[in-house]
Design a protein around this motif. Sequence first.
Motif, PDB file in Angstrom:
ATOM      1  N   ARG A   1       8.857   2.413   0.366  1.00 59.42           N
ATOM      2  CA  ARG A   1       9.276   1.040   0.701  1.00 59.42           C
ATOM      3  C   ARG A   1      10.802   0.916   0.633  1.00 59.42           C
ATOM      4  NH1 ARG A   1       5.027  -0.419  -2.769  1.00 59.42           N
ATOM      5  NH2 ARG A   1       6.521  -1.184  -4.310  1.00 59.42           N
TER       6      ARG A   1
ATOM      7  N   HIS B   1       0.812  -1.218   0.000  1.00 56.47           N
ATOM      8  CA  HIS B   1       0.000   0.000   0.000  1.00 56.47           C
ATOM      9  C   HIS B   1       0.846   1.268   0.000  1.00 56.47           C
ATOM     10  CE1 HIS B   1      -3.376  -2.609   0.628  1.00 56.47           C
ATOM     11  NE2 HIS B   1      -2.791  -3.121   1.697  1.00 56.47           N
ATOM     12  N   CYS B   2       2.154   1.122   0.165  1.00 54.01           N
ATOM     13  CA  CYS B   2       3.055   2.278   0.164  1.00 54.01           C
ATOM     14  C   CYS B   2       3.678   2.442  -1.212  1.00 54.01           C
ATOM     15  CB  CYS B   2       4.172   2.079   1.191  1.00 54.01           C
ATOM     16  SG  CYS B   2       3.611   2.100   2.885  1.00 54.01           S
ATOM     17  N   ARG B   3       3.997   3.670  -1.543  1.00 52.56           N
ATOM     18  CA  ARG B   3       4.679   3.912  -2.812  1.00 52.56           C
ATOM     19  C   ARG B   3       6.076   3.290  -2.762  1.00 52.56           C
ATOM     20  NH1 ARG B   3       7.313   9.392  -2.091  1.00 52.56           N
ATOM     21  NH2 ARG B   3       6.736   9.916   0.039  1.00 52.56           N
ATOM     22  N   SER B   4       6.578   2.951  -3.913  1.00 59.71           N
ATOM     23  CA  SER B   4       7.837   2.202  -3.987  1.00 59.71           C
ATOM     24  C   SER B   4       9.005   2.959  -3.360  1.00 59.71           C
ATOM     25  CB  SER B   4       8.147   1.821  -5.433  1.00 59.71           C
ATOM     26  OG  SER B   4       8.319   2.973  -6.223  1.00 59.71           O
ATOM     27  N   GLU B   5       9.038   4.285  -3.485  1.00 58.73           N
ATOM     28  CA  GLU B   5      10.126   5.067  -2.908  1.00 58.73           C
ATOM     29  C   GLU B   5      10.130   4.954  -1.380  1.00 58.73           C
ATOM     30  OE1 GLU B   5       8.889   6.807  -6.776  1.00 58.73           O
ATOM     31  OE2 GLU B   5       7.787   6.450  -4.922  1.00 58.73           O
TER      32      GLU B   5
END
Length: 141
Positions: free
Chosen positions: A96, A90-94
């Motif tokens: 994470r 659910h988090c943006r890749s950056e």
Amino acid sequence: MAQWRHHTRLANHHFAEGNHLAALPGYRQALLLAEQQLLDWQDADEVVAALVVASHNLADLLLAMGETDDACTLLCQAHQQLLHLSGSPHCRSELRAAARNHSRHTQMELLAFLRKRGPNAAIQACLGQCACQERAAHTLH
């Protein structure tokens, strides 16, 4: 992040002077600000770094005040929060990636705690959770 920096600098000043009670609200406020900005701040690495610094600053202060259990809890919470973020779809890749990168720092802080203070069941469990998550991530790749 200007507010975070202000509270951190002020608390650092009080801590350096040995005025622990005056440093406490500043470090708590810096941690709260980092947590509030975590999902929305544009620069993911900056906000995760702020979260780690705020957590470690507050833990250092708690240790200086003799609040070892609270410091231990805080260090574990910070590490677990980054582990959760690094694996969250659910988090943006950056975010994470930043969480995964900075979790190395929180892990090192947990290991340093063990070296300085001896065995601690909570920290050992937290590190064990980390090892399980790393094995699971390697299995998925």
